[in-house]
Design a protein around this motif. Structure first.
Motif, short mmCIF file in Angstrom:
data_model
loop_
_atom_site.label_atom_id
_atom_site.label_comp_id
_atom_site.label_asym_id
_atom_site.label_seq_id
_atom_site.Cartn_x
_atom_site.Cartn_y
_atom_site.Cartn_z
N MET A 99 0.94 -0.95 0.33
CA MET A 99 0.04 0.40 -0.37
C MET A 99 0.55 1.42 -0.03
SD MET A 99 -2.85 -1.25 2.75
CE MET A 99 -4.04 -0.24 2.46
N ILE A 100 0.69 2.27 -1.38
CA ILE A 100 1.21 3.38 -1.02
C ILE A 100 0.69 4.08 -0.12
CG2 ILE A 100 2.19 3.37 -3.32
CD1 ILE A 100 0.36 4.82 -3.86
N ASP A 101 1.55 5.52 0.06
CA ASP A 101 1.27 6.13 1.83
C ASP A 101 -0.28 6.38 0.64
OD1 ASP A 101 2.84 5.10 2.68
OD2 ASP A 101 4.58 7.20 2.45
N GLN A 102 -0.39 7.65 -0.41
CA GLN A 102 -1.13 8.10 -0.79
C GLN A 102 -1.52 7.87 -1.91
OE1 GLN A 102 -1.22 12.23 1.30
NE2 GLN A 102 -2.53 13.25 -0.10
N PHE A 103 -2.41 7.77 -3.04
CA PHE A 103 -3.07 8.35 -3.34
C PHE A 103 -3.76 9.04 -4.06
CE2 PHE A 103 -4.95 4.62 -3.04
CZ PHE A 103 -6.87 4.20 -3.61
N ARG A 104 -4.99 9.83 -5.46
CA ARG A 104 -5.88 10.75 -5.83
C ARG A 104 -6.46 9.25 -6.12
NH1 ARG A 104 -8.04 14.97 -4.20
NH2 ARG A 104 -8.43 17.16 -6.15
N THR A 105 -7.94 9.84 -6.34
CA THR A 105 -8.67 9.06 -7.31
C THR A 105 -10.20 9.56 -6.89
OG1 THR A 105 -9.79 6.60 -7.37
CG2 THR A 105 -9.72 7.88 -5.46
N VAL A 106 -11.19 9.19 -7.64
CA VAL A 106 -13.04 9.09 -7.55
C VAL A 106 -13.62 9.04 -6.65
CG1 VAL A 106 -14.48 9.05 -8.91
CG2 VAL A 106 -12.01 9.60 -10.14
N TYR A 107 -14.26 9.82 -5.73
CA TYR A 107 -15.53 9.40 -5.45
C TYR A 107 -16.31 9.30 -5.60
CZ TYR A 107 -18.26 9.42 -0.50
OH TYR A 107 -19.46 9.68 0.52
N ARG A 108 -17.00 9.99 -6.34
CA ARG A 108 -18.02 10.37 -7.35
C ARG A 108 -17.67 11.12 -8.32
NH1 ARG A 108 -24.33 12.06 -4.55
NH2 ARG A 108 -25.54 11.14 -6.11
N GLY A 109 -18.22 10.19 -9.19
CA GLY A 109 -18.34 10.45 -10.57
C GLY A 109 -19.15 11.30 -10.95
N GLY A 110 -18.79 11.87 -12.63
CA GLY A 110 -19.17 12.71 -12.48
C GLY A 110 -19.32 13.57 -14.36
N THR A 111 -19.95 14.46 -14.97
CA THR A 111 -20.18 14.46 -16.36
C THR A 111 -19.96 16.21 -16.44
OG1 THR A 111 -22.67 15.03 -16.36
CG2 THR A 111 -21.77 12.44 -17.20
N GLY A 112 -19.57 16.41 -17.99
CA GLY A 112 -19.62 17.27 -17.80
C GLY A 112 -19.25 17.58 -19.28
N GLU A 113 -19.84 18.99 -20.68
CA GLU A 113 -19.94 18.88 -21.75
C GLU A 113 -19.81 20.58 -22.01
OE1 GLU A 113 -23.59 19.52 -24.79
OE2 GLU A 113 -23.81 17.67 -22.45
N ILE A 114 -18.53 20.25 -23.25
CA ILE A 114 -18.17 21.10 -24.11
C ILE A 114 -18.49 21.72 -25.27
CG2 ILE A 114 -16.54 21.18 -22.66
CD1 ILE A 114 -14.99 21.16 -24.64
N VAL A 115 -18.86 22.94 -25.77
CA VAL A 115 -19.45 22.44 -27.75
C VAL A 115 -18.75 23.18 -27.59
CG1 VAL A 115 -21.16 23.71 -28.83
CG2 VAL A 115 -21.90 22.39 -26.57
N GLU A 116 -18.09 22.72 -29.47
CA GLU A 116 -17.12 23.98 -29.85
C GLU A 116 -16.89 23.75 -31.50
OE1 GLU A 116 -13.72 25.75 -30.72
OE2 GLU A 116 -14.44 25.49 -28.35
N LYS A 117 -17.71 24.74 -32.42
CA LYS A 117 -17.95 24.82 -33.32
C LYS A 117 -19.47 23.57 -33.99
CE LYS A 117 -14.22 26.83 -34.88
NZ LYS A 117 -12.77 26.64 -36.07
N LYS A 118 -20.46 23.22 -33.28
CA LYS A 118 -21.40 22.84 -32.81
C LYS A 118 -21.36 21.15 -32.56
CE LYS A 118 -23.94 25.69 -36.57
NZ LYS A 118 -24.99 25.89 -37.50
N SER A 119 -20.34 20.89 -32.22
CA SER A 119 -19.72 19.62 -31.71
C SER A 119 -19.67 19.31 -30.36
CB SER A 119 -17.91 18.96 -32.26
OG SER A 119 -18.14 18.29 -33.52
N ARG A 120 -20.44 18.46 -30.20
CA ARG A 120 -21.06 18.15 -28.35
C ARG A 120 -20.32 17.25 -28.33
NH1 ARG A 120 -25.91 15.79 -26.87
NH2 ARG A 120 -26.00 16.59 -25.31
N PHE A 121 -18.55 17.96 -26.72
CA PHE A 121 -18.57 16.62 -25.93
C PHE A 121 -18.66 16.18 -24.71
CE2 PHE A 121 -15.91 18.67 -30.16
CZ PHE A 121 -14.84 18.21 -30.49
N ILE A 122 -18.59 15.12 -24.44
CA ILE A 122 -19.22 14.69 -22.86
C ILE A 122 -18.60 14.05 -22.32
CG2 ILE A 122 -21.81 13.90 -22.16
CD1 ILE A 122 -23.86 14.63 -24.29
N ALA A 123 -17.87 14.70 -21.08
CA ALA A 123 -17.27 13.93 -20.83
C ALA A 123 -17.85 12.95 -19.24
CB ALA A 123 -16.33 14.49 -20.07
N THR A 124 -17.91 11.50 -19.49
CA THR A 124 -17.89 11.08 -17.92
C THR A 124 -16.52 10.11 -16.80
OG1 THR A 124 -20.23 9.81 -19.37
CG2 THR A 124 -19.14 8.77 -17.63
N VAL A 125 -16.98 10.43 -15.85
CA VAL A 125 -16.11 10.86 -15.35
C VAL A 125 -15.92 9.33 -13.97
CG1 VAL A 125 -14.34 10.91 -13.04
CG2 VAL A 125 -14.52 12.74 -15.28
#
Length: 231
Positions: free
Chosen positions: A1-27
């Protein structure tokens, strides 16, 4: 076991629009490659009509498994930039999928790199991230003369008491960062003139979120709920 690491507790989503293309990120939090692939497949089904589902996942405390994919985008314009953002955030046991709905306008290499990177950043910003710390569950047994000193030492270090029992002796369990446990034990021994009994019971990871102590199954409590949401 390493001393510490960063991770996800609760996932989420985010979206951006670039020149009418939608980019939806899911974590999502994933703890094995099998989990990552299962979640990826569920997202592909959810976004079955999208042009691309590019992804990155990093599994293991020491990044034992690292994968990324452009999923049909020009080589190096999606998966690798996404990986750079996730690694830059220092994350482990994480899957990020960016779904693209094509808007009809080509973005070019630089535009794609920026769009996929920004989408990941947006997804992470809408997720709850935690630092998991390797700790030791410590059982302390003392008499009533020693408990005040012990509570003072714990308070100085911000170490929470998990449970306590008051009979003819006082027993308390605490969760101490592994890097601090030997020093704390020495201070308690000195502060109680060697009268306190100390037992290191178990090593486990823990984290804090908004002042809440999180350990055990609580570290992954949202993972199954998020899997159910994807069907």
């Amino acid at each position: 076991m390493i001393d510490q690491f960063r991770t996800v507790y609760r996932g989420g989503t985010g979206e951006i629009v670039e020149k009418k293309s939608r980019f939806i990120a899911t974590v999502r939090l994933v703890e094995s490659e099998e989990e990552a692939l299962s979640c990826l497949e569920a997202l592909r089904k959810k976004y079955w009509d999208a042009r691309h589902n590019c992804f990155v996942y990093i599994i293991g405390e020491n990044q034992e498994t690292v994968r990324c994919s452009d999923d049909g985008e020009p080589s190096g314009t999606a998966g690798r930039p996404m990986l750079d953002v996730v690694q830059g955030a220092g994350l482990r046991n994480v899957l990020v999928v960016v779904t693209r709905y094509f808007g009809g306008t080509l973005l070019g290499t630089g535009g794609l790199v920026r769009a996929y990177s920004q989408a990941v950043q947006e997804g992470l910003a809408n997720s709850v991230l935690i630092d998991e710390i390797c700790g030791v569950r410590l059982l302390i047994e003392t008499d009533y003369n020693g408990i005040g000193k012990i509570q003072y030492l714990l308070g100085q270090r911000g170490i929470p008491i998990l449970e306590s029992e008051y009979t003819d002796q006082v027993k308390i369990r605490v969760l101490v960062p592994k890097t601090e446990v030997d020093r704390l034990c020495a201070e308690i021994t000195e502060g109680t003139n060697g009268k306190a009994k100390l037992e290191k019971e178990e090593e486990l990871y823990f984290a804090q979120n908004d002042g809440e102590l999180i350990f055990g199954d609580a570290l992954t409590q949202y993972k199954n709920l998020e899997a159910e949401e994807l069907g």
